[in-house]
Design a protein around this motif. Structure first.
Motif, PDB file in Angstrom:
ATOM      1  N   ALA A  79       2.949  -1.920  20.476  1.00  0.00           N
ATOM      2  CA  ALA A  79       3.690  -1.893  19.208  1.00  0.00           C
ATOM      3  C   ALA A  79       5.149  -2.283  19.428  1.00  0.00           C
ATOM      4  N   ALA A  80       5.649  -2.009  20.633  1.00  0.00           N
ATOM      5  CA  ALA A  80       7.046  -2.347  20.944  1.00  0.00           C
ATOM      6  C   ALA A  80       7.187  -3.790  21.446  1.00  0.00           C
ATOM      7  N   GLY A  81       6.070  -4.514  21.504  1.00  0.00           N
ATOM      8  CA  GLY A  81       6.139  -5.918  21.905  1.00  0.00           C
ATOM      9  C   GLY A  81       5.888  -6.155  23.382  1.00  0.00           C
ATOM     10  N   ASP A  82       5.452  -5.122  24.096  1.00  0.00           N
ATOM     11  CA  ASP A  82       5.149  -5.310  25.517  1.00  0.00           C
ATOM     12  C   ASP A  82       3.760  -5.911  25.695  1.00  0.00           C
ATOM     13  N   ARG A  83       3.538  -6.495  26.858  1.00  0.00           N
ATOM     14  CA  ARG A  83       2.217  -7.000  27.209  1.00  0.00           C
ATOM     15  C   ARG A  83       1.606  -6.033  28.226  1.00  0.00           C
ATOM     16  N   VAL A  84       0.327  -5.758  28.081  1.00  0.00           N
ATOM     17  CA  VAL A  84      -0.259  -4.647  28.838  1.00  0.00           C
ATOM     18  C   VAL A  84      -1.590  -5.037  29.470  1.00  0.00           C
ATOM     19  N   VAL A  85      -1.762  -4.649  30.741  1.00  0.00           N
ATOM     20  CA  VAL A  85      -3.092  -4.665  31.354  1.00  0.00           C
ATOM     21  C   VAL A  85      -3.613  -3.235  31.253  1.00  0.00           C
ATOM     22  N   ALA A  86      -4.679  -3.067  30.477  1.00  0.00           N
ATOM     23  CA  ALA A  86      -5.243  -1.744  30.185  1.00  0.00           C
ATOM     24  C   ALA A  86      -6.431  -1.503  31.104  1.00  0.00           C
ATOM     25  N   VAL A  87      -6.247  -0.602  32.064  1.00  0.00           N
ATOM     26  CA  VAL A  87      -7.242  -0.399  33.122  1.00  0.00           C
ATOM     27  C   VAL A  87      -8.014   0.905  32.908  1.00  0.00           C
ATOM     28  N   ASP A  88      -9.309   0.835  33.044  1.00  0.00           N
ATOM     29  CA  ASP A  88     -10.122   2.060  33.004  1.00  0.00           C
ATOM     30  C   ASP A  88     -11.423   1.795  33.762  1.00  0.00           C
ATOM     31  N   ALA A  89     -12.000   2.856  34.310  1.00  0.00           N
ATOM     32  CA  ALA A  89     -13.271   2.708  35.028  1.00  0.00           C
ATOM     33  C   ALA A  89     -14.442   2.677  34.050  1.00  0.00           C
ATOM     34  N   CYS A  90     -14.239   3.197  32.846  1.00  0.00           N
ATOM     35  CA  CYS A  90     -15.275   3.188  31.804  1.00  0.00           C
ATOM     36  C   CYS A  90     -16.612   3.693  32.340  1.00  0.00           C
ATOM     37  N   GLN A  91     -16.582   4.848  32.962  1.00  0.00           N
ATOM     38  CA  GLN A  91     -17.808   5.390  33.559  1.00  0.00           C
ATOM     39  C   GLN A  91     -18.714   6.067  32.533  1.00  0.00           C
ATOM     40  N   ASP A 126      -3.894 -11.639  22.589  1.00  0.00           N
ATOM     41  CA  ASP A 126      -3.639 -11.988  23.987  1.00  0.00           C
ATOM     42  C   ASP A 126      -2.585 -11.108  24.655  1.00  0.00           C
ATOM     43  N   SER A 127      -1.955 -10.216  23.888  1.00  0.00           N
ATOM     44  CA  SER A 127      -0.862  -9.403  24.472  1.00  0.00           C
ATOM     45  C   SER A 127      -1.364  -8.235  25.297  1.00  0.00           C
ATOM     46  N   VAL A 128      -2.608  -7.843  25.066  1.00  0.00           N
ATOM     47  CA  VAL A 128      -3.159  -6.703  25.809  1.00  0.00           C
ATOM     48  C   VAL A 128      -4.534  -7.103  26.330  1.00  0.00           C
ATOM     49  N   VAL A 129      -4.730  -6.913  27.624  1.00  0.00           N
ATOM     50  CA  VAL A 129      -6.002  -7.314  28.231  1.00  0.00           C
ATOM     51  C   VAL A 129      -6.649  -6.108  28.906  1.00  0.00           C
ATOM     52  N   ALA A 130      -7.957  -5.980  28.724  1.00  0.00           N
ATOM     53  CA  ALA A 130      -8.699  -4.890  29.352  1.00  0.00           C
ATOM     54  C   ALA A 130      -9.118  -5.300  30.758  1.00  0.00           C
ATOM     55  N   HIS A 131      -9.080  -4.338  31.664  1.00  0.00           N
ATOM     56  CA  HIS A 131      -9.532  -4.613  33.031  1.00  0.00           C
ATOM     57  C   HIS A 131     -10.308  -3.406  33.539  1.00  0.00           C
ATOM     58  N   LEU A 132     -11.518  -3.662  33.982  1.00  0.00           N
ATOM     59  CA  LEU A 132     -12.380  -2.584  34.470  1.00  0.00           C
ATOM     60  C   LEU A 132     -12.081  -2.314  35.943  1.00  0.00           C
ATOM     61  N   VAL A 163      -9.683   3.798  39.751  1.00  0.00           N
ATOM     62  CA  VAL A 163      -8.414   3.940  40.473  1.00  0.00           C
ATOM     63  C   VAL A 163      -8.621   4.298  41.949  1.00  0.00           C
ATOM     64  N   ARG A 164      -9.851   4.658  42.319  1.00  0.00           N
ATOM     65  CA  ARG A 164     -10.141   4.906  43.736  1.00  0.00           C
ATOM     66  C   ARG A 164     -10.338   3.609  44.497  1.00  0.00           C
ATOM     67  N   ASP A 165     -10.431   2.501  43.772  1.00  0.00           N
ATOM     68  CA  ASP A 165     -10.738   1.200  44.372  1.00  0.00           C
ATOM     69  C   ASP A 165      -9.478   0.325  44.394  1.00  0.00           C
ATOM     70  N   LEU A 166      -8.865   0.266  45.568  1.00  0.00           N
ATOM     71  CA  LEU A 166      -7.592  -0.459  45.711  1.00  0.00           C
ATOM     72  C   LEU A 166      -7.737  -1.938  45.312  1.00  0.00           C
ATOM     73  N   ALA A 167      -8.863  -2.543  45.710  1.00  0.00           N
ATOM     74  CA  ALA A 167      -9.063  -3.967  45.412  1.00  0.00           C
ATOM     75  C   ALA A 167      -9.177  -4.189  43.904  1.00  0.00           C
ATOM     76  N   GLY A 168      -9.848  -3.277  43.232  1.00  0.00           N
ATOM     77  CA  GLY A 168      -9.984  -3.397  41.774  1.00  0.00           C
ATOM     78  C   GLY A 168      -8.637  -3.285  41.085  1.00  0.00           C
ATOM     79  N   LEU A 169      -7.790  -2.399  41.591  1.00  0.00           N
ATOM     80  CA  LEU A 169      -6.451  -2.249  41.017  1.00  0.00           C
ATOM     81  C   LEU A 169      -5.585  -3.473  41.333  1.00  0.00           C
ATOM     82  N   GLN A 170      -5.734  -3.994  42.553  1.00  0.00           N
ATOM     83  CA  GLN A 170      -4.965  -5.194  42.923  1.00  0.00           C
ATOM     84  C   GLN A 170      -5.340  -6.352  41.990  1.00  0.00           C
ATOM     85  N   ALA A 171      -6.626  -6.413  41.630  1.00  0.00           N
ATOM     86  CA  ALA A 171      -7.070  -7.471  40.712  1.00  0.00           C
ATOM     87  C   ALA A 171      -6.392  -7.304  39.345  1.00  0.00           C
ATOM     88  N   ALA A 172      -6.145  -6.063  38.947  1.00  0.00           N
ATOM     89  CA  ALA A 172      -5.452  -5.823  37.663  1.00  0.00           C
ATOM     90  C   ALA A 172      -4.002  -6.315  37.740  1.00  0.00           C
TER      91      ALA A 172
END
Ligand SMILES: NC(=O)c1ccc[n+]([C@@H]2O[C@H](COP(=O)([O-])OP(=O)(O)OC[C@H]3O[C@@H](n4cnc5c(N)ncnc54)[C@H](O)[C@@H]3O)[C@@H](O)[C@H]2O)c1
Length: 262
Positions: A25-37, A62-68, A71-80
Motif C-alpha cells: 500500500a505504501a508503494g513498496d515491492r515485495v517478495v512474499a515467502v511462505d512454505a504453504c504447508q 507485478d509489485s508483489v510476487v509469491a515465492h514458495l 525458512v529452514r531451507d537456505l537455498a529456497g530463501l536464497q532463490a527468493a
C-alpha cells in the motif's frame, strides 16, 4: 518505481500477510515467502496454504510476487532473494515473520522434538533469512537504508507457562538480532526485533487450543489495552521498521504488545 524492495517470510497469512499489504500500500515491492504447508506441517494446526498466499499477492500485480520456500531451507530463501534482485535489482529490507508454536505441557513433560522443531523454524529460520538477505542489502545501491526486522514475541521477554520451548526460541531470536546488529556496525544496514502481544491470527487460535481455552478473547486481559491486537497494527510497526527512518531501532526490541503483563 520509487518504493523499496522488501522480502517478507510467513507471508501467507496473519502478521506476515498484513505486513505485505502495508508495504504494498505504501508503494513498496515485495517478495512474499511462505512454505504453504497447510495441514502437512509438523505442528498440531494447519499452516497457510498456497491459495492463501496467492490471495495475499493477487491485488498488487507485478509489485508483489509469491515465492514458495521453507525458512529452514537456505537455498529456497536464497532463490527468493535472487528473485528480488532479478526483478528489481535490489533488496532494501527483510521481515522474518514465519514461525510456528507448540507447547501446552510443562517443560519436563514436553518431548524434546518440540524444542527441536521450534528451534529449526523459529530460530534457524530467522537466522537463514538474515544470512541470505543481509549480504544482498550490503551489496545493494543503498546499504544505509538496509533494514532487517525479526518478529519475536512477548515470549521473548516473559516466561509464558507451558510454552518453554517457544519462550526459549523467541529469547534466541532477540539474541540473534542483537548479535547481528553488533556485526553490522559501520555498514549502515540495521537490525531490530518486534515483539507483538496477543494478536488475532491463526497462531493465537492454536495457542488457545494448547491451553484448552474455548476462544482467544481471554488473552486480552494480559494486555493493558484490554483487547487483542489486530495484525494490521503490528504490520504498521514492521513496515516502519523497513523504512530508511528506522535506523534508530538498531539492536532494539520494539514491544508492540499493548502493555503485556502476564
Ligand atoms: N499471533 C500472536 O499473538 C503472536 C504473538 C507474538 C508473536 N507472534 C509471532 O508473529 C509471527 C507471525 O505469526 P502469526 O500470528 O501471523 O501466525 P500465523 O500462523 O498466522 O502465520 C505464520 C505464517 O508462517 C508460515 N510458516 C510457518 N512455518 C514456516 C516455514 N517453516 N517456512 C515458511 N513459512 C512458514 C505459515 O504458513 C504462516 O503463513 C510469528 O513469528 C509469531 O511467533 C505472534
Amino acid at each position: 518505481m520509487t518504493g523499496r524492495v522488501v522480502l517478507v517470510t510467513g507471508a501467507g497469512r496473519g502478521i506476515g500477510a498484513a505486513t505485505v499489504r502495508a508495504l504494498a500500500a505504501a508503494g513498496d515491492r515485495v517478495v512474499a515467502v511462505d512454505a504453504c504447508q497447510g495441514d502437512r506441517g509438523e505442528v498440531g494446526y494447519a499452516l497457510a496454504t498456497r491459495a492463501e498466499l496467492d490471495e495475499v499477492v493477487a491485488p498488487y500485480g507485478d509489485s508483489v510476487v509469491a515465492h514458495l520456500a521453507d525458512v529452514r531451507d537456505l537455498a529456497g530463501l536464497q532463490a527468493a532473494v535472487d528473485l528480488a534482485l532479478d526483478r528489481w535489482g535490489r533488496l532494501d529490507a527483510a521481515v522474518a515473520a514465519a514461525a510456528v508454536i507448540a507447547g501446552g505441557r510443562p517443560l519436563w513433560e514436553t518431548p524434546v522434538e518440540e524444542l527441536a522443531l521450534l528451534w529449526d523454524v523459529d530460530v534457524r529460520g530467522v537466522w537463514n533469512t538474515a544470512a541470505v538477505t543481509v549480504p544482498a542489502m550490503l551489496a545493494g545501491p543503498d546499504p544505509h537504508g538496509g533494514r532487517f526486522a525479526a518478529v519475536a514475541s512477548s515470549a521473548s521477554t516473559h516466561g509464558l507457562h507451558r510454552l518453554a520451548a517457544y519462550n526459549a526460541a523467541k529469547h534466541a531470536v532477540v539474541g540473534l538480532v542483537k548479535g547481528l546488529a553488533a556485526d553490522l556496525v559501520g555498514t549502515g544496514v540495521t537490525a531490530c526485533a518486534v515483539s507483538p502481544g496477543s494478536t488475532r491470527t491463526s497462531m493465537l487460535d492454536a495457542t488457545a487450543a494448547l491451553y484448552e481455552l474455548p476462544e482467544v478473547e481471554g488473552f486480552a486481559v494480559n494486555q493493558l489495552l484490554r483487547r487483542l491486537i489486530d495484525p494490521d497494527e503490528i504490520a504498521a510497526v514492521l513496515a516502519f521498521c523497513c523504512s530508511r527512518d528506522a535506523a534508530v531501532f538498531n539492536g532494539s526490541v520494539l514491544h508492540a504488545d499493548g502493555g503485556f503483563s502476564p
